[in-house]
Design a protein around this motif. Structure first.
Motif, PDB file in Angstrom:
ATOM      1  N   ILE A 157      45.516 -56.642  13.918  1.00 29.78           N
ATOM      2  CA  ILE A 157      44.739 -57.784  13.433  1.00 29.78           C
ATOM      3  C   ILE A 157      43.861 -58.339  14.546  1.00 29.78           C
ATOM      4  N   VAL A 158      44.430 -58.442  15.743  1.00 34.00           N
ATOM      5  CA  VAL A 158      43.662 -58.955  16.881  1.00 34.00           C
ATOM      6  C   VAL A 158      42.508 -58.016  17.226  1.00 34.00           C
ATOM      7  N   LEU A 159      42.774 -56.707  17.247  1.00 37.20           N
ATOM      8  CA  LEU A 159      41.729 -55.740  17.566  1.00 37.20           C
ATOM      9  C   LEU A 159      40.590 -55.807  16.553  1.00 37.20           C
ATOM     10  N   ALA A 160      40.928 -55.851  15.269  1.00 36.44           N
ATOM     11  CA  ALA A 160      39.897 -55.912  14.233  1.00 36.44           C
ATOM     12  C   ALA A 160      39.094 -57.199  14.341  1.00 36.44           C
ATOM     13  N   THR A 161      39.754 -58.297  14.655  1.00 33.32           N
ATOM     14  CA  THR A 161      39.058 -59.579  14.791  1.00 33.32           C
ATOM     15  C   THR A 161      38.131 -59.574  15.995  1.00 33.32           C
ATOM     16  N   ILE A 162      38.593 -59.002  17.097  1.00 32.89           N
ATOM     17  CA  ILE A 162      37.733 -58.903  18.285  1.00 32.89           C
ATOM     18  C   ILE A 162      36.477 -58.102  17.967  1.00 32.89           C
ATOM     19  N   PHE A 163      36.640 -57.015  17.232  1.00 36.41           N
ATOM     20  CA  PHE A 163      35.487 -56.158  16.924  1.00 36.41           C
ATOM     21  C   PHE A 163      34.434 -56.897  16.110  1.00 36.41           C
ATOM     22  N   MET A 223      38.777 -67.090  12.620  1.00 39.41           N
ATOM     23  CA  MET A 223      39.766 -67.725  11.768  1.00 39.41           C
ATOM     24  C   MET A 223      39.511 -67.472  10.286  1.00 39.41           C
ATOM     25  N   GLY A 224      38.265 -67.141   9.941  1.00 38.33           N
ATOM     26  CA  GLY A 224      37.953 -66.911   8.535  1.00 38.33           C
ATOM     27  C   GLY A 224      37.782 -65.459   8.151  1.00 38.33           C
ATOM     28  N   GLU A 225      37.956 -64.536   9.090  1.00 37.73           N
ATOM     29  CA  GLU A 225      37.736 -63.123   8.797  1.00 37.73           C
ATOM     30  C   GLU A 225      38.714 -62.609   7.743  1.00 37.73           C
ATOM     31  N   PHE A 226      38.192 -61.861   6.782  1.00 35.27           N
ATOM     32  CA  PHE A 226      39.027 -61.339   5.701  1.00 35.27           C
ATOM     33  C   PHE A 226      39.010 -59.813   5.636  1.00 35.27           C
ATOM     34  N   GLY A 227      37.801 -59.212   5.563  1.00 29.17           N
ATOM     35  CA  GLY A 227      37.694 -57.791   5.266  1.00 29.17           C
ATOM     36  C   GLY A 227      38.417 -56.888   6.234  1.00 29.17           C
ATOM     37  N   VAL A 232      43.739 -53.752   8.031  1.00 26.19           N
ATOM     38  CA  VAL A 232      44.698 -53.381   9.078  1.00 26.19           C
ATOM     39  C   VAL A 232      46.006 -54.157   9.011  1.00 26.19           C
ATOM     40  N   SER A 233      46.092 -55.184   8.164  1.00 26.22           N
ATOM     41  CA  SER A 233      47.269 -56.052   8.201  1.00 26.22           C
ATOM     42  C   SER A 233      48.454 -55.513   7.424  1.00 26.22           C
ATOM     43  N   GLY A 234      48.181 -54.823   6.305  1.00 31.51           N
ATOM     44  CA  GLY A 234      49.282 -54.391   5.451  1.00 31.51           C
ATOM     45  C   GLY A 234      49.775 -55.458   4.503  1.00 31.51           C
ATOM     46  N   LEU A 245      44.098 -64.192   3.945  1.00 27.79           N
ATOM     47  CA  LEU A 245      44.927 -63.265   3.174  1.00 27.79           C
ATOM     48  C   LEU A 245      45.965 -64.020   2.361  1.00 27.79           C
ATOM     49  N   HIS A 246      46.485 -65.101   2.908  1.00 25.05           N
ATOM     50  CA  HIS A 246      47.453 -65.911   2.183  1.00 25.05           C
ATOM     51  C   HIS A 246      46.813 -66.545   0.946  1.00 25.05           C
TER      52      HIS A 246
END
Length: 295
Positions: A157-163, A223-227, A232-234, A245-246
């Motif tokens: 999740i962190v890696l995808a958010t950084i990207f 904080m708002g990233e979804f896609g 990657v979260s499962g 996601l929640h």
């Protein structure tokens, strides 16, 4: 001065914008269109979010926010932002400094790579990480052999958010640092300042508002990233669900009141970001006018 130029100077402006000469009806039509779009695509959706959030009363609203899975989702969202934003801050400053202050082979390629997340769908970026680090991915067997889990876990999740967020700081600083030039830094170095002293006392004060502007936008997106996070979260409840996601899970379970209650938190974040963005943009304009008094 030519006759045509004199006539242009002396010609009276029509009603409307005195600089451009548009008639008043054009100005008011454009203003009405802008306000209509704002009403239809911003204010009404926000009103629906908050009205639905409180539709079943304050008790239900508060219960949705303090429920264990919601608190865990908020905690993961904050952790992700607290990791991604500082890393993007360091990268953004370094990239902007490198691009604005130096000439080197591959400079245009670096700028293109910085813009890459703007042109790639977040879902595709998340899928790239799955293909790289998933169990069937390129590095999946090695990661599994060393008991390292990236996909369907917090690191992924962190890696995808950084990207998806790393262009924001760099893209705010690059034009600002290019406009400022290198004269002040060179003067500081001539006077005996070290590289760190030059950055701390000359460069950083000059870019502080642009830096904060980029950090605000980066944090809001993180904080708002979804896609990308969704891929990657499962969607493991209580473990890998962020707030967006929640909200999706609650809505899919037909728990609309709770979904909108949590969504109202994200809406508040958007409003705070908008206010901070306006404040910082004002300071950026002030700095720009200081650099160019004729602007």
């Amino acid at each position: 001065m030519s006759t045509i130029a004199i006539a242009a100077v002396n010609r009276p402006a029509r009603a409307g914008n005195p600089a451009r000469g548009e008639p008043a009806w054009v100005r008011w039509t454009l203003i009405a269109l802008a306000l209509t779009f704002l009403l239809g695509f911003l204010f009404l959706p926000l009103a629906v979010v908050f009205s639905q959030a409180f539709s079943k009363g304050l008790a239900v609203f508060w219960s949705a926010l303090t429920e264990e899975n919601a608190l865990l989702a908020a905690r993961l969202t904050l952790i992700t932002a607290l990791i991604a934003v500082p890393l993007n801050l360091v990268f953004g400053v370094a990239a902007a400094w490198c691009i604005a202050k130096f000439e080197f082979p591959g400079k245009s390629l670096l700028i293109t790579l910085i813009d890459l997340p703007f042109s790639v769908s977040p879902v595709v970026s998340g899928l790239i990480y799955v293909l790289l680090f998933g169990l069937q991915g390129w590095f999946g067997p090695w990661l599994q052999a060393h008991d390292i889990k990236l996909i369907f876990a917090v690191p992924g999740i962190v890696l995808a958010t950084i990207f998806v967020t790393f262009p924001f700081v760099a893209r705010e600083l690059i034009p600002l640092m290019q406009a400022q030039g290198t004269e002040e830094e060179e003067a500081a170095l001539v006077l005996g300042a070290s590289g760190w002293q030059t950055f701390r006392h000359v460069t950083l004060p000059n870019i502080r508002w642009g830096l904060l502007y980029g950090v605000v936008l980066c944090n809001a997106r993180a904080m708002g990233e979804f896609g990308a996070v969704s891929v990657v979260s499962g969607h493991i409840r209580g473990l890998t669900n962020t707030l967006p996601l929640h909200v999706e899970i609650l809505y899919n379970e037909y728990n609309a009141a709770a979904a909108f209650a949590v969504a109202s938190l994200l809406a508040c974040l958007a409003l705070v970001t908008l206010a901070a963005k306006h404040f910082l943009a004002w300071h950026l304009r002030q700095d720009a006018s200081d650099l160019d008094p004729h602007a």
